[in-house]
Design a protein around this motif. Structure first.
Motif, mmCIF file in Angstrom:
data_model
loop_
_atom_site.group_PDB
_atom_site.id
_atom_site.type_symbol
_atom_site.label_atom_id
_atom_site.label_comp_id
_atom_site.label_asym_id
_atom_site.label_seq_id
_atom_site.Cartn_x
_atom_site.Cartn_y
_atom_site.Cartn_z
ATOM 1 N N ASP A 229 0.847 -1.191 0.000
ATOM 2 C CA ASP A 229 0.000 0.000 0.000
ATOM 3 C C ASP A 229 0.887 1.248 0.000
ATOM 4 O O ASP A 229 1.580 1.525 0.983
ATOM 5 N N PHE A 230 0.889 1.970 -1.104
ATOM 6 C CA PHE A 230 1.709 3.167 -1.222
ATOM 7 C C PHE A 230 0.917 4.450 -0.951
ATOM 8 O O PHE A 230 1.381 5.539 -1.283
ATOM 9 N N SER A 231 -0.243 4.320 -0.350
ATOM 10 C CA SER A 231 -1.032 5.519 -0.054
ATOM 11 C C SER A 231 -0.320 6.475 0.909
ATOM 12 O O SER A 231 -0.491 7.707 0.776
ATOM 13 N N PRO A 232 0.495 5.990 1.868
ATOM 14 C CA PRO A 232 1.230 6.961 2.694
ATOM 15 C C PRO A 232 2.166 7.845 1.878
ATOM 16 O O PRO A 232 2.267 9.055 2.131
ATOM 17 N N GLU A 233 2.853 7.250 0.887
ATOM 18 C CA GLU A 233 3.742 8.044 0.035
ATOM 19 C C GLU A 233 2.940 9.050 -0.798
ATOM 20 O O GLU A 233 3.358 10.199 -0.979
ATOM 21 N N LEU A 234 1.783 8.605 -1.297
ATOM 22 C CA LEU A 234 0.925 9.500 -2.068
ATOM 23 C C LEU A 234 0.482 10.686 -1.222
ATOM 24 O O LEU A 234 0.577 11.851 -1.647
ATOM 25 N N MET A 235 -0.006 10.428 -0.027
ATOM 26 C CA MET A 235 -0.509 11.510 0.810
ATOM 27 C C MET A 235 0.615 12.427 1.274
ATOM 28 O O MET A 235 0.417 13.636 1.432
ATOM 29 N N THR A 236 1.795 11.879 1.482
ATOM 30 C CA THR A 236 2.935 12.732 1.825
ATOM 31 C C THR A 236 3.233 13.700 0.689
ATOM 32 O O THR A 236 3.456 14.901 0.911
ATOM 33 N N SER A 237 3.224 13.207 -0.547
ATOM 34 C CA SER A 237 3.473 14.080 -1.697
ATOM 35 C C SER A 237 2.396 15.153 -1.816
ATOM 36 O O SER A 237 2.688 16.328 -2.075
ATOM 37 N N ILE A 238 1.139 14.760 -1.636
ATOM 38 C CA ILE A 238 0.049 15.742 -1.716
ATOM 39 C C ILE A 238 0.176 16.788 -0.608
ATOM 40 O O ILE A 238 0.013 17.991 -0.845
ATOM 41 N N ASN A 239 0.465 16.349 0.598
ATOM 42 C CA ASN A 239 0.615 17.295 1.707
ATOM 43 C C ASN A 239 1.789 18.246 1.483
ATOM 44 O O ASN A 239 1.741 19.408 1.909
ATOM 45 N N CYS A 240 2.822 17.762 0.804
ATOM 46 C CA CYS A 240 3.946 18.648 0.489
ATOM 47 C C CYS A 240 3.543 19.676 -0.564
ATOM 48 O O CYS A 240 4.007 20.822 -0.526
ATOM 49 N N LEU A 242 0.553 20.937 -0.764
ATOM 50 C CA LEU A 242 -0.207 21.895 0.037
ATOM 51 C C LEU A 242 0.727 22.812 0.816
ATOM 52 O O LEU A 242 0.508 24.026 0.895
ATOM 53 N N HIS A 243 1.769 22.248 1.381
ATOM 54 C CA HIS A 243 2.727 23.038 2.152
ATOM 55 C C HIS A 243 3.413 24.082 1.274
ATOM 56 O O HIS A 243 3.567 25.243 1.672
ATOM 57 N N LEU A 244 3.819 23.684 0.080
ATOM 58 C CA LEU A 244 4.530 24.604 -0.805
ATOM 59 C C LEU A 244 3.657 25.799 -1.199
ATOM 60 O O LEU A 244 4.127 26.940 -1.217
ATOM 61 N N THR A 245 2.393 25.545 -1.515
ATOM 62 C CA THR A 245 1.518 26.661 -1.871
ATOM 63 C C THR A 245 1.241 27.553 -0.660
ATOM 64 O O THR A 245 1.190 28.779 -0.774
ATOM 65 N N ARG A 278 -8.418 23.003 -0.596
ATOM 66 C CA ARG A 278 -7.290 23.472 0.230
ATOM 67 C C ARG A 278 -6.188 24.069 -0.632
ATOM 68 O O ARG A 278 -5.585 25.090 -0.273
ATOM 69 N N MET A 279 -5.909 23.430 -1.787
ATOM 70 C CA MET A 279 -4.896 23.976 -2.697
ATOM 71 C C MET A 279 -5.306 25.359 -3.192
ATOM 72 O O MET A 279 -4.490 26.286 -3.252
ATOM 73 N N ILE A 280 -6.586 25.510 -3.549
ATOM 74 C CA ILE A 280 -7.071 26.801 -4.060
ATOM 75 C C ILE A 280 -6.973 27.870 -2.974
ATOM 76 O O ILE A 280 -6.511 28.993 -3.231
ATOM 77 N N LYS A 281 -7.376 27.529 -1.752
ATOM 78 C CA LYS A 281 -7.294 28.496 -0.656
ATOM 79 C C LYS A 281 -5.848 28.918 -0.397
ATOM 80 O O LYS A 281 -5.565 30.101 -0.180
ATOM 81 N N ASN A 282 -4.944 27.950 -0.430
ATOM 82 C CA ASN A 282 -3.535 28.289 -0.213
ATOM 83 C C ASN A 282 -3.025 29.204 -1.320
ATOM 84 O O ASN A 282 -2.232 30.130 -1.060
ATOM 85 N N THR A 283 -3.464 28.943 -2.532
ATOM 86 C CA THR A 283 -3.004 29.750 -3.672
ATOM 87 C C THR A 283 -3.585 31.156 -3.613
ATOM 88 O O THR A 283 -2.898 32.136 -3.928
ATOM 89 N N VAL A 284 -4.836 31.259 -3.223
ATOM 90 C CA VAL A 284 -5.444 32.592 -3.079
ATOM 91 C C VAL A 284 -4.678 33.407 -2.044
ATOM 92 O O VAL A 284 -4.434 34.600 -2.224
ATOM 93 N N ARG A 285 -4.285 32.767 -0.956
ATOM 94 C CA ARG A 285 -3.471 33.462 0.054
ATOM 95 C C ARG A 285 -2.160 33.927 -0.563
ATOM 96 O O ARG A 285 -1.621 34.977 -0.214
ATOM 97 N N PHE A 286 -1.653 33.082 -1.470
ATOM 98 C CA PHE A 286 -0.388 33.410 -2.126
ATOM 99 C C PHE A 286 -0.501 34.721 -2.891
ATOM 100 O O PHE A 286 0.362 35.575 -2.834
#
Length: 287
Positions: A229-240, A242-245, A278-286
């Motif tokens: 199950d590689f879902s932890p790696e997937l979610m880590t990438s997605i969360n990163c 989110l963090h970058l934006t 969440r990505m859109i909200k982070n980008t709007v803040r950007f």
């Protein structure tokens, strides 16, 4: 007839910056090796202490360069530019080879084979934590320390170098691409290579840009392990992503990775929409 001087088998590249407190012990661990066919390249980031003086006391096997640009991977790349060894190894100035048989063990393991990447075991100097990645799956999932890896010089031909946009994990990125995408021959040396320092830049920082791309790099290889199950790696990438934006860093790259995961990953609709919001909200803040 004048015989051409034989090339070193190993080039050991050590980036330094104000490293006088640890460099001597690091270099001693190399010069104590039973296998002596090596050269050492120290790329110094304009140290203000006695780092270069310490390095120059070890004789002609040690070449000391002043770094042209800042950053550990820039220093590694500059070392590669002048390396003459058949194999390249990167060591931190606060690291040390585990015992006097390390280079002999690696030489005996790779000599006469088609292996192009080889890694072994590392141990934390303070924590005594053992890092052992004996196969492709463990490298994909848990990563590695560069002090465990030896690279064939041929991998860096045609001006291939570490990608310096990754500030902490350029070596991990390079190794995964060579191993997974280019299918390089790989081997595991089942012995301890190095005791690694635990107070450096990479120990205290996360490379969010690299990990935002991590799942994309390993995605095709996950098919080799259908029961994992590689879902932890997937979610880590997605969360990163989110963090970058959120932190206003590499926003375009984060969105490119995120959209690839959004359309191709196995996520339910509710999760997809929540993450997109969440990505859109982070980008709007950007903006």
């Amino acid at each position: 007839m004048i015989l051409e001087k034989s090339k070193p088998y190993f080039t050991i590249i050590i980036p330094t910056l104000n490293s006088e407190a640890t460099l001597q012990e690091c270099l001693i661990s190399i010069f104590e090796q039973s296998f002596q066919n090596f050269e050492i390249i120290i790329v110094d980031g304009h140290s203000s202490d006695q780092t270069q003086i310490v390095a120059n006391t070890f004789g002609s096997k040690v070449k000391v360069l002043e770094a042209k640009t800042k950053g550990i991977y820039n220093a590694m790349n500059e070392g590669i530019d002048i390396a003459t060894g058949e194999w390249i190894y990167f060591l931190g100035s606060d690291d040390k080879l585990y015992n006097d048989q390390v280079l002999k063990n690696v030489h005996d393991f790779v000599f006469g084979t088609k292996i192009q990447l080889a890694n072994g075991i590392t141990i934390g100097i303070d924590s005594k934590k053992v890092i052992r990645s004996p196969n492709k799956l463990s490298l994909i999932r848990t990563g590695f320390h560069h002090q465990a890896f030896f690279y064939s010089k041929a991998l860096f031909d045609n001006n291939i170098r570490f990608d310096t946009k990754f500030k902490v994990s350029a070596d991990y990125y390079f190794t995964l691409v060579e191993l997974l995408h280019k299918k390089r021959d790989y081997g595991f040396v089942d012995s301890v290579i190095c005791e690694y320092g635990e107070k450096g830049f990479s120990s205290a920082n996360v490379d969010y840009l690299f990990f935002s791309k991590h799942y994309a790099i390993i995605k095709d290889s996950t098919k080799e392990f259908p029961h994992v199950d590689f879902s932890p790696e997937l979610m880590t990438s997605i969360n990163c992503c989110l963090h970058l934006t959120k932190e206003k860093q590499h926003a375009l790259a984060a969105w490119a990775s995120f959209m690839a995961y959004f359309f191709s990953a196995r996520l339910n609709l509710k999760t997809r929409l929540d993450l997109l919001s969440r990505m859109i909200k982070n980008t709007v803040r950007f903006w």
